[in-house]
Design an enzyme around this catalytic site. Structure first.
Site, PDB file in Angstrom:
ATOM      1  N   LYS A 131       0.942  -1.237   0.161  1.00 48.00           N
ATOM      2  CA  LYS A 131      -0.062   0.011  -0.168  1.00 48.00           C
ATOM      3  C   LYS A 131       0.829   0.997  -0.146  1.00 48.00           C
ATOM      4  O   LYS A 131       0.637   2.209  -0.748  1.00 48.00           O
ATOM      5  CB  LYS A 131      -0.839  -0.024   1.154  1.00 48.00           C
ATOM      6  CG  LYS A 131      -1.977  -1.086   0.913  1.00 48.00           C
ATOM      7  CD  LYS A 131      -2.909  -1.268   2.455  1.00 48.00           C
ATOM      8  CE  LYS A 131      -3.913  -2.373   2.261  1.00 48.00           C
ATOM      9  NZ  LYS A 131      -4.137  -2.812   3.494  1.00 48.00           N
TER      10      LYS A 131
ATOM     11  N   GLN B  45      -4.749  -2.127  10.065  1.00 47.34           N
ATOM     12  CA  GLN B  45      -4.612  -3.470   9.188  1.00 47.34           C
ATOM     13  C   GLN B  45      -5.187  -4.603  10.273  1.00 47.34           C
ATOM     14  O   GLN B  45      -4.743  -4.598  11.388  1.00 47.34           O
ATOM     15  CB  GLN B  45      -2.980  -3.682   8.979  1.00 47.34           C
ATOM     16  CG  GLN B  45      -2.894  -5.066   8.313  1.00 47.34           C
ATOM     17  CD  GLN B  45      -3.365  -4.804   6.768  1.00 47.34           C
ATOM     18  OE1 GLN B  45      -3.541  -3.797   6.084  1.00 47.34           O
ATOM     19  NE2 GLN B  45      -3.879  -6.051   6.050  1.00 47.34           N
TER      20      GLN B  45
ATOM     21  N   ASP C 106     -11.276   1.874   4.586  1.00 48.80           N
ATOM     22  CA  ASP C 106     -11.479   0.499   4.229  1.00 48.80           C
ATOM     23  C   ASP C 106     -13.102   0.308   4.162  1.00 48.80           C
ATOM     24  O   ASP C 106     -13.374  -1.032   4.036  1.00 48.80           O
ATOM     25  CB  ASP C 106     -10.938  -0.260   5.712  1.00 48.80           C
ATOM     26  CG  ASP C 106      -9.782  -0.781   5.287  1.00 48.80           C
ATOM     27  OD1 ASP C 106      -9.392  -1.535   4.307  1.00 48.80           O
ATOM     28  OD2 ASP C 106      -8.950  -1.061   6.485  1.00 48.80           O
TER      29      ASP C 106
HETATM   30  N1  GUN Z   1      -6.677  -7.605   6.446  1.00 51.87           N
HETATM   31  C1  GUN Z   1      -6.942  -8.241   5.171  1.00 51.87           C
HETATM   32  N2  GUN Z   1      -7.470  -7.331   4.182  1.00 51.87           N
HETATM   33  C2  GUN Z   1      -7.493  -6.022   4.847  1.00 51.87           C
HETATM   34  C3  GUN Z   1      -8.073  -4.941   4.471  1.00 51.87           C
HETATM   35  O1  GUN Z   1      -8.718  -4.896   3.235  1.00 51.87           O
HETATM   36  N3  GUN Z   1      -7.893  -3.953   5.185  1.00 51.87           N
HETATM   37  C4  GUN Z   1      -7.396  -4.178   6.669  1.00 51.87           C
HETATM   38  N4  GUN Z   1      -7.566  -2.956   7.338  1.00 51.87           N
HETATM   39  N5  GUN Z   1      -6.874  -5.215   6.845  1.00 51.87           N
HETATM   40  C5  GUN Z   1      -7.029  -6.232   6.121  1.00 51.87           C
END
Ligand code: GUN
Length: 295
Positions: free
Chosen positions: A53, A97, A120
């Protein structure tokens, strides 16, 4: 043989479009959009996602910030971090995350994120708004899947769609989006999960299958009808004798399924790269709201 739904190529195109928008913003004297990520502990897969990211943000001209916190952090301290990001005017959007360590109530953390910065789309306000078709931050993986279907002009109206997996992050939101009165959408959606009976018979009725259950190579060739479109959301790490010590396996047994499909996503290089650009699109949306730019 199927046409590959090339997420890597499509994501690169979208990233270039986002980068061009950022260039325009900077040229008009505005600051760059900023995405922040909170990473608790040192889970290998989470590290990789957050690093990817960060790299994508750099490439598109965003500023990005990663807050690395120890796995031993208390819930109150993490809530304070979230509150600080909510209050920081330079942070347009942020993510925490997942998964979080077991001693932290994940839902409590998600609900502490300001909905307008929840890029998200996990906050109940965004989840609820999306379900009833109001403007909302849509979770990145489902949004990426919808973009991929759209860019490849996949016909969806009236099609039978089977989603396998009912997670809040992928299965349920993508099933909802595909059922909405829109394009891509207007599908007749069946949501399958671990208790589903006759999985094979249901999948054989599908024009479009989204496999998002997290079991490597679950979807076999004899579960897919000729001409189906298959989207593989799985990315399970399995041990391998290479430099990283693992390789990524999707939820689809690609060698068996691909020859039957009209279109299929590869793993890696399918849904994964699309997820990151969707997060950036959400961040740009958050930024534009803050600056009063219509989108
Ligand atoms: N863990 C796995 N996929 C995601 C996601 O799209 N966002 C977040 N914050 N954690 C994740």
């Amino acid at each position: 043989m199927a046409i590959l739904l090339d997420g890597k190529k499509t994501a690169t195109e979208i990233k270039a479009e986002i980068a061009a928008e950022v260039v325009q913003l900077l040229a008009s004297g505005k600051r760059a959009p900023q995405l922040a990520a909170v990473l608790v502990g040192n889970d290998g897969a989470s590290e990789t996602y957050v690093n990817n990211k960060e790299k994508a943000c750099r490439e598109a001209g965003f500023s990005s910030r990663v807050l690395r916190l120890p796995a031993t952090i208390g819930e109150a301290e993490l809530l304070a971090t979230v509150a600080a990001l909510n209050a920081d005017d330079l942070v347009d959007g942020f993510i925490v995350q997942l998964p979080l360590p077991g001693h932290i109530n994940e839902q409590k953390i998600i609900e502490a994120i300001a909905p307008e910065k929840d890029v998200d789309g996990f906050h109940p306000l965004n989840a609820g708004r999306m379900v009833i078709g109001l403007p909302a931050y849509v979770p990145a993986t489902p949004a990426g899947i919808m973009d991929l279907l759209e860019r490849y002009k996949i016909a969806t109206s009236g099609k039978n769609c089977v989603v396998i997996g009912r997670s809040n992050i992928v299965g349920r939101p993508v099933a909802n989006l595909l059922s909405q009165k829109s394009y891509p959408g207007d599908c007749t959606v069946t949501l399958c999960h671990s208790r589903t009976k006759n999985m094979k018979e249901i999948c054989l009725q599908a024009d479009l299958i989204v496999a998002a259950l997290g079991i490597p190579e679950f979807l076999k060739g004899d579960m897919v009808r000729e001409g189906a479109v298959v989207v593989d959301v799985g990315i399970t790490r399995v041990p391998a004798a290479n430099k990283s010590g693992f390789r990524l396996l999707g939820d689809v047994k690609f060698d068996e399924v691909a020859p039957k499909c009209s279109y299929i996503t590869p793993v890696p290089g399918g849904v994964g790269p699309m997820t990151i650009v969707s997060l950036m699109k959400n961040t740009l949306k958050a930024y534009s709201r803050q600056w009063g730019i219509k989108n």
